[in-house]
Design an enzyme around this catalytic site. Structure first.
Site, PDB file in Angstrom:
ATOM      1  N   ASP A 184       0.680  -1.196  -0.098  1.00 43.52           N
ATOM      2  CA  ASP A 184       0.012  -0.057   0.136  1.00 43.52           C
ATOM      3  C   ASP A 184       0.948   1.230   0.078  1.00 43.52           C
ATOM      4  O   ASP A 184       1.543   1.455   0.990  1.00 43.52           O
ATOM      5  CB  ASP A 184      -0.992  -0.028   1.156  1.00 43.52           C
ATOM      6  CG  ASP A 184      -2.139   1.240   1.094  1.00 43.52           C
ATOM      7  OD1 ASP A 184      -1.941   1.835   0.321  1.00 43.52           O
ATOM      8  OD2 ASP A 184      -2.803   1.275   2.136  1.00 43.52           O
ATOM      9  N   ASP A 385      -1.886   5.737  -6.331  1.00 44.94           N
ATOM     10  CA  ASP A 385      -2.036   4.839  -5.342  1.00 44.94           C
ATOM     11  C   ASP A 385      -2.221   3.590  -5.864  1.00 44.94           C
ATOM     12  O   ASP A 385      -2.809   3.318  -6.908  1.00 44.94           O
ATOM     13  CB  ASP A 385      -3.472   5.363  -4.634  1.00 44.94           C
ATOM     14  CG  ASP A 385      -3.951   4.170  -3.704  1.00 44.94           C
ATOM     15  OD1 ASP A 385      -3.027   4.086  -3.157  1.00 44.94           O
ATOM     16  OD2 ASP A 385      -5.199   4.088  -3.583  1.00 44.94           O
TER      17      ASP A 385
END
Length: 505
Positions: A184, A385
């Site tokens: 992440d 992201d």
């Protein structure tokens, strides 16, 4: 000489030209329209704005074949890893490759599950950024949650990692226990589920037991490491952490120092969360490897060992191949096109980039650059992201962008929209189609032109493809992992740049 020969040759040439225009060809590679630039000299990247072709082929038949392949869960074996003095590399797997749940659904069901996870992540991201910009009050739902559970405070991650789309396999503890971890780029916490497990979700590997590790060491409340948490709790003299997310996912437990192993590379004294109470959509993974921009992320903790740099290639979902994740300055490619990172002090975990505009078919869409700008108060901006799948754009920008794409694809049959897409096409009768290019115009000049398969994606097994972008009611834009797939992406956090290419993967 036979007078009919020139006429015959003319017929042959016409037939060959017809075949060239109508037979399927390979999918065009993604390309950053920039001349080569040394990775050691980010400022000398010189863009080349000339497009030799403003359309490319989408190989419908090949992509549709992949929708009918349901991958078997990945064998719980060590993934191939390469190490050197300057970098370490490991495989990057898509979520569907290691979760047995994917065996019980067809492609459309898995797509709907992905969209559900993606909407949840995006909603939580917006909510968290709003909370980051305001001080906690008695009306803050996170504040109430902590008080009710008699826990001093929570640690707020940059993003909701619930979608967990890409996993890596690393060793935790001494001797190392192999675990699948979600990567992440918007989180600063490294954590794993731990025994004793008061509440744990299902994971592919046995839950990590710190009692079996000779290198596990709890962190005291007075430790400088504990102080590095944005907020920390304390119980029995031990530093406690809690990461909560807007979709109801969370992890709670003890902060500890532990050894992580990447192939032959051993990293000692990494601060990790040992989660004894966990809930969320992380199914399959043992925890999370935070790669955000803060000091508590894995990259932040490495410091000089990796030089603040890491690189990844996200493999396209539905294929049998794997991507890669590399750490260290040795992973930084020569010839990449570099774009400055923008820092948002109110959201230090996030990697913001300067986007100035969007293009369709080589033509820039008339969207004001201010629509993508990060304000001094921390609003808006564009975030890269790994955990959000679909690129989100402010509604006005999205609508202009979508309409420009529809205008240039009037020759393709339209299909009914599906969640969350409103521009879809029925390509069931095609082997290959020609579609306009889509480009991101970055501040300073570089232009990233996406592969066709990163623009139109299949949403079922019947040949429905949709424009893989969606509107955002907030001012925040997100470049999601569907648009990043197959492109080599490098973050040089130490110097404040993100690089694209030059390789495809």
């Amino acid at each position: 000489m036979d007078q009919s020969l020139p006429a015959l040759l003319l017929v042959v040439l016409v037939v060959l030209l017809f075949l060239h225009l109508h037979l399927p060809t390979g999918i065009a590679s993604s390309a950053f329209n920039s001349t080569t630039a040394s990775s050691a000299n980010h400022g000398n990247t010189i863009p080349d704005d000339h497009h030799s072709d403003n359309s490319q082929h989408l190989n419908v038949k090949e992509i549709m074949a992949n929708t009918k392949i349901i991958s078997q869960p990945q064998e719980l074996l060590e993934t191939h890893q390469e190490t050197s003095d300057r970098k370490w590399k490991l495989k990057l797997l898509h979520r569907d490759k290691i979760t047995a749940a994917s065996l019980h659904h067809n492609f459309h069901d898995r797509f709907l599950e992905l969209m559900k996870r993606d909407v949840s992540r995006f909603t939580s991201l917006i909510r968290r950024l709003t909370i980051n910009r305001t001080s906690s009050t008695s009306d803050d739902p996170y504040h109430h949650e902590v008080l009710e559970e008699n826990f001093g405070s929570d640690v707020v991650s940059g993003m909701d990692q619930g979608s967990g789309e890409y996993f890596v396999r690393i060793g935790v503890g001494s001797p190392p226990t192999s675990q699948y971890m979600v990567i992440d780029s918007g989180s600063d916490i490294v954590w794993v589920q731990c025994q004793p497990c008061n509440k744990c979700y299902r994971q592919s590997d046995p839950v990590f037991d710190p009692a079996d590790s000779g290198s596990f060491a709890g962190v005291s409340c007075s430790s400088a490491v504990c102080d590095r948490l944005e907020k920390a709790g304390c119980r029995g003299g031990r530093c406690r952490y809690e990461v909560s997310y807007g979709d109801g996912s969370y992890t709670k437990g003890t902060l500890a120092l532990e050894t992580l192993t990447f192939g032959k590379t051993v990293i000692r004294n990494v601060a990790i969360g040992c989660g004894h109470t966990n809930q969320g959509m992380f199914v399959g993974a043992a925890g999370l490897l935070g790669l955000g921009g803060g000091s508590m992320s894995f990259v932040g903790q490495l410091g000089g060992e990796a030089g603040g740099a890491f690189s990844y290639c996200l493999v396209s979902r539905g294929t049998e191949t794997s991507g890669s994740l590399e750490f260290g300055r040795g992973a930084m490619p020569m010839g990449a096109a570099w774009v400055p990172l923008i820092r948002n002090p109110r959201a230090p975990s996030f990697y913001y980039v300067g986007l100035s505009g969007l293009g369709v078919g080589g033509v820039r869409v008339p969207i004001p650059e201010e629509m993508f700008r990060l304000t001094e108060l921390g609003y808006g901006g564009v975030v890269m992201d790994t955990g959000t799948a679909v690129t989100r754009l402010p509604t006005m920008a999205y609508e202009a962008f979508r309409d420009a794409y529809i205008e240039q694809t009037r020759n393709l049959p339209r299909a009914t929209g599906v969640p969350i897409f409103d521009a879809c096409y029925d390509l069931s009768g095609f082997v290959s189609v020609r579609v306009p290019t889509v480009s991101f115009y970055f501040s300073g000049g570089p232009i990233l032109t996406l592969p066709a398969k990163n623009i139109l994606i299949p949403v079922n097994e019947g040949g429905t493809f949709c424009f893989a972008f969606a509107p955002s009611s907030s001012g925040l834009s997100i470049i999601g992992n569907i648009q990043q797939e197959g492109i080599q992406i490098t973050f040089d956090g130490a110097n404040g740049f993100v690089g694209f290419g030059p390789d495809v993967c």
